[in-house]
Design a protein around this motif. Sequence first.
Motif, PDB file in Angstrom:
ATOM      1  N   THR A 135       0.834  -1.203   0.000  1.00 24.06           N
ATOM      2  CA  THR A 135       0.000   0.000   0.000  1.00 24.06           C
ATOM      3  C   THR A 135       0.870   1.255   0.000  1.00 24.06           C
ATOM      4  N   PHE A 136       1.830   1.309   0.907  1.00 22.00           N
ATOM      5  CA  PHE A 136       2.693   2.485   0.992  1.00 22.00           C
ATOM      6  C   PHE A 136       3.670   2.552  -0.177  1.00 22.00           C
ATOM      7  N   GLN A 137       4.075   1.400  -0.698  1.00 20.56           N
ATOM      8  CA  GLN A 137       4.959   1.415  -1.861  1.00 20.56           C
ATOM      9  C   GLN A 137       4.226   1.948  -3.077  1.00 20.56           C
ATOM     10  N   SER A 138       2.967   1.541  -3.238  1.00 23.45           N
ATOM     11  CA  SER A 138       2.165   2.039  -4.349  1.00 23.45           C
ATOM     12  C   SER A 138       1.942   3.536  -4.219  1.00 23.45           C
ATOM     13  N   MET A 139       1.638   3.980  -3.003  1.00 18.47           N
ATOM     14  CA  MET A 139       1.380   5.395  -2.764  1.00 18.47           C
ATOM     15  C   MET A 139       2.645   6.236  -2.955  1.00 18.47           C
ATOM     16  N   SER A 140       3.797   5.662  -2.649  1.00 17.35           N
ATOM     17  CA  SER A 140       5.043   6.415  -2.815  1.00 17.35           C
ATOM     18  C   SER A 140       5.299   6.730  -4.282  1.00 17.35           C
ATOM     19  N   TYR A 141       4.796   5.885  -5.168  1.00 16.87           N
ATOM     20  CA  TYR A 141       4.927   6.139  -6.612  1.00 16.87           C
ATOM     21  C   TYR A 141       4.189   7.417  -6.987  1.00 16.87           C
ATOM     22  N   THR A 142       2.942   7.540  -6.533  1.00 15.21           N
ATOM     23  CA  THR A 142       2.168   8.741  -6.824  1.00 15.21           C
ATOM     24  C   THR A 142       2.821   9.978  -6.217  1.00 15.21           C
ATOM     25  N   ILE A 143       3.351   9.833  -5.023  1.00 12.90           N
ATOM     26  CA  ILE A 143       4.001  10.958  -4.350  1.00 12.90           C
ATOM     27  C   ILE A 143       5.251  11.396  -5.114  1.00 12.90           C
ATOM     28  N   ASP A 144       6.023  10.436  -5.619  1.00 12.41           N
ATOM     29  CA  ASP A 144       7.216  10.774  -6.405  1.00 12.41           C
ATOM     30  C   ASP A 144       6.836  11.534  -7.675  1.00 12.41           C
ATOM     31  N   VAL A 145       5.751  11.093  -8.328  1.00  9.05           N
ATOM     32  CA  VAL A 145       5.290  11.796  -9.537  1.00  9.05           C
ATOM     33  C   VAL A 145       4.792  13.184  -9.168  1.00  9.05           C
ATOM     34  N   TYR A 146       4.080  13.295  -8.062  1.00 12.33           N
ATOM     35  CA  TYR A 146       3.554  14.585  -7.602  1.00 12.33           C
ATOM     36  C   TYR A 146       4.691  15.576  -7.325  1.00 12.33           C
ATOM     37  N   ARG A 147       5.761  15.078  -6.737  1.00 11.71           N
ATOM     38  CA  ARG A 147       6.898  15.942  -6.407  1.00 11.71           C
ATOM     39  C   ARG A 147       7.789  16.227  -7.610  1.00 11.71           C
ATOM     40  N   GLY A 148       7.529  15.566  -8.714  1.00 16.47           N
ATOM     41  CA  GLY A 148       8.346  15.777  -9.903  1.00 16.47           C
ATOM     42  C   GLY A 148       9.636  14.992  -9.884  1.00 16.47           C
ATOM     43  N   SER A 149       9.746  14.009  -8.989  1.00 16.57           N
ATOM     44  CA  SER A 149      10.961  13.206  -8.903  1.00 16.57           C
ATOM     45  C   SER A 149      11.078  12.228 -10.058  1.00 16.57           C
ATOM     46  N   MET A 150       9.955  11.926 -10.689  1.00 16.24           N
ATOM     47  CA  MET A 150       9.950  11.005 -11.817  1.00 16.24           C
ATOM     48  C   MET A 150       8.703  11.228 -12.660  1.00 16.24           C
ATOM     49  N   LYS A 151       8.742  10.741 -13.897  1.00 14.64           N
ATOM     50  CA  LYS A 151       7.567  10.785 -14.753  1.00 14.64           C
ATOM     51  C   LYS A 151       6.833   9.452 -14.650  1.00 14.64           C
ATOM     52  N   PRO A 152       5.516   9.481 -14.743  1.00  6.97           N
ATOM     53  CA  PRO A 152       4.773   8.213 -14.631  1.00  6.97           C
ATOM     54  C   PRO A 152       4.972   7.346 -15.862  1.00  6.97           C
ATOM     55  N   THR A 153       4.956   6.054 -15.653  1.00  7.38           N
ATOM     56  CA  THR A 153       5.021   5.135 -16.780  1.00  7.38           C
ATOM     57  C   THR A 153       3.626   4.954 -17.374  1.00  7.38           C
ATOM     58  N   ARG A 154       3.558   4.809 -18.663  1.00  6.20           N
ATOM     59  CA  ARG A 154       2.281   4.551 -19.320  1.00  6.20           C
ATOM     60  C   ARG A 154       2.068   3.054 -19.537  1.00  6.20           C
ATOM     61  N   ASN A 155       3.063   2.285 -19.189  1.00  9.23           N
ATOM     62  CA  ASN A 155       2.986   0.840 -19.350  1.00  9.23           C
ATOM     63  C   ASN A 155       2.575   0.204 -18.025  1.00  9.23           C
ATOM     64  N   ILE A 156       1.386  -0.359 -17.993  1.00 16.44           N
ATOM     65  CA  ILE A 156       0.862  -0.902 -16.738  1.00 16.44           C
ATOM     66  C   ILE A 156       1.648  -2.126 -16.283  1.00 16.44           C
ATOM     67  N   LEU A 157       2.238  -2.875 -17.228  1.00 15.39           N
ATOM     68  CA  LEU A 157       3.061  -4.025 -16.853  1.00 15.39           C
ATOM     69  C   LEU A 157       4.337  -3.564 -16.149  1.00 15.39           C
ATOM     70  N   HIS A 158       4.908  -2.467 -16.622  1.00 15.38           N
ATOM     71  CA  HIS A 158       6.093  -1.898 -15.990  1.00 15.38           C
ATOM     72  C   HIS A 158       5.770  -1.496 -14.547  1.00 15.38           C
ATOM     73  N   PHE A 159       4.603  -0.872 -14.363  1.00 16.71           N
ATOM     74  CA  PHE A 159       4.224  -0.418 -13.027  1.00 16.71           C
ATOM     75  C   PHE A 159       4.002  -1.596 -12.077  1.00 16.71           C
ATOM     76  N   PHE A 160       3.256  -2.601 -12.508  1.00 15.35           N
ATOM     77  CA  PHE A 160       2.952  -3.723 -11.615  1.00 15.35           C
ATOM     78  C   PHE A 160       4.153  -4.643 -11.402  1.00 15.35           C
ATOM     79  N   SER A 161       5.103  -4.647 -12.326  1.00 14.74           N
ATOM     80  CA  SER A 161       6.327  -5.419 -12.078  1.00 14.74           C
ATOM     81  C   SER A 161       7.125  -4.780 -10.947  1.00 14.74           C
ATOM     82  N   TYR A 162       6.976  -3.459 -10.789  1.00 15.85           N
ATOM     83  CA  TYR A 162       7.585  -2.762  -9.653  1.00 15.85           C
ATOM     84  C   TYR A 162       6.795  -3.007  -8.372  1.00 15.85           C
ATOM     85  N   LEU A 163       5.481  -2.849  -8.435  1.00 12.96           N
ATOM     86  CA  LEU A 163       4.655  -2.920  -7.233  1.00 12.96           C
ATOM     87  C   LEU A 163       4.581  -4.324  -6.657  1.00 12.96           C
ATOM     88  N   ALA A 164       4.438  -5.337  -7.512  1.00 12.54           N
ATOM     89  CA  ALA A 164       4.175  -6.693  -7.045  1.00 12.54           C
ATOM     90  C   ALA A 164       5.414  -7.574  -7.005  1.00 12.54           C
TER      91      ALA A 164
END
Length: 228
Positions: A135-164
């Motif tokens: 839960t907190f790892q997933s939320m940290s992704y949104t927070i990083d994007v919000y802070r401008g630390s990274m750009k969001p990925t448009r590939n959902i497989l890339h995102f879930f390979s990180y989260l899961a």
Amino acid sequence: MLFNSFIFLVFGTLFFLFLYFIRRSKNLNFRWAFLVIASFFFYGWWDWRFLFLILASGLIDYFGALGIHRFPKRKKLFLILSIIGNVGSLAIFKYSGFIAENIDQVLGIMGLESSLAERIPEFMLLLPVGISFYTFQSMSYTIDVYRGSMKPTRNILHFFSYLALFPQLVAGPIVRARDLMPQLKVLRPTTELERWNGFKLIIIGFFKKVVLADNIAPMVNSGFANIH
């Protein structure tokens, strides 16, 4: 699936066997899909019904991060929705029983009968393994994007390979998306020394868990049980 169980040894053997061939593929989607499927199988082995939680938490932040990037003027709204969705699901499954019992006690003091705790579905009283970590790892992704630390990925497989990612899914540590996600895009070759050192760490960890911790635990539990 416990790391010190026989089924994990089978799972781990098959995972690295398939990984040996899959890692040669230059298709990132193929590699990410393999990681996601293996990780979901690992987590779903305990209770497949709880896969919907990690899927829901991930989808909230996947689309939330895209919303933050696309609509920067409303990025705070997307961040708030992400926090509410994640913390809300965590509170429901981790603290619903505690909250309901306290509400019943307060109402009882006021002379009002309440059985809120008894009406909570049994399914919600089960604590999903690793829910706090992912839960907190997933939320940290949104927070990083919000802070401008990274750009969001448009590939959902890339995102879930990180989260899961199963090696740290149920026991942590919580890994920041800006640190791990770029690593999932590259295939860094390992040396024989690195592979040998990694194998030694696994063996030492298994020894500490199976030989030391599992045998010391009954004595520790007995000691705490005698404390009044």
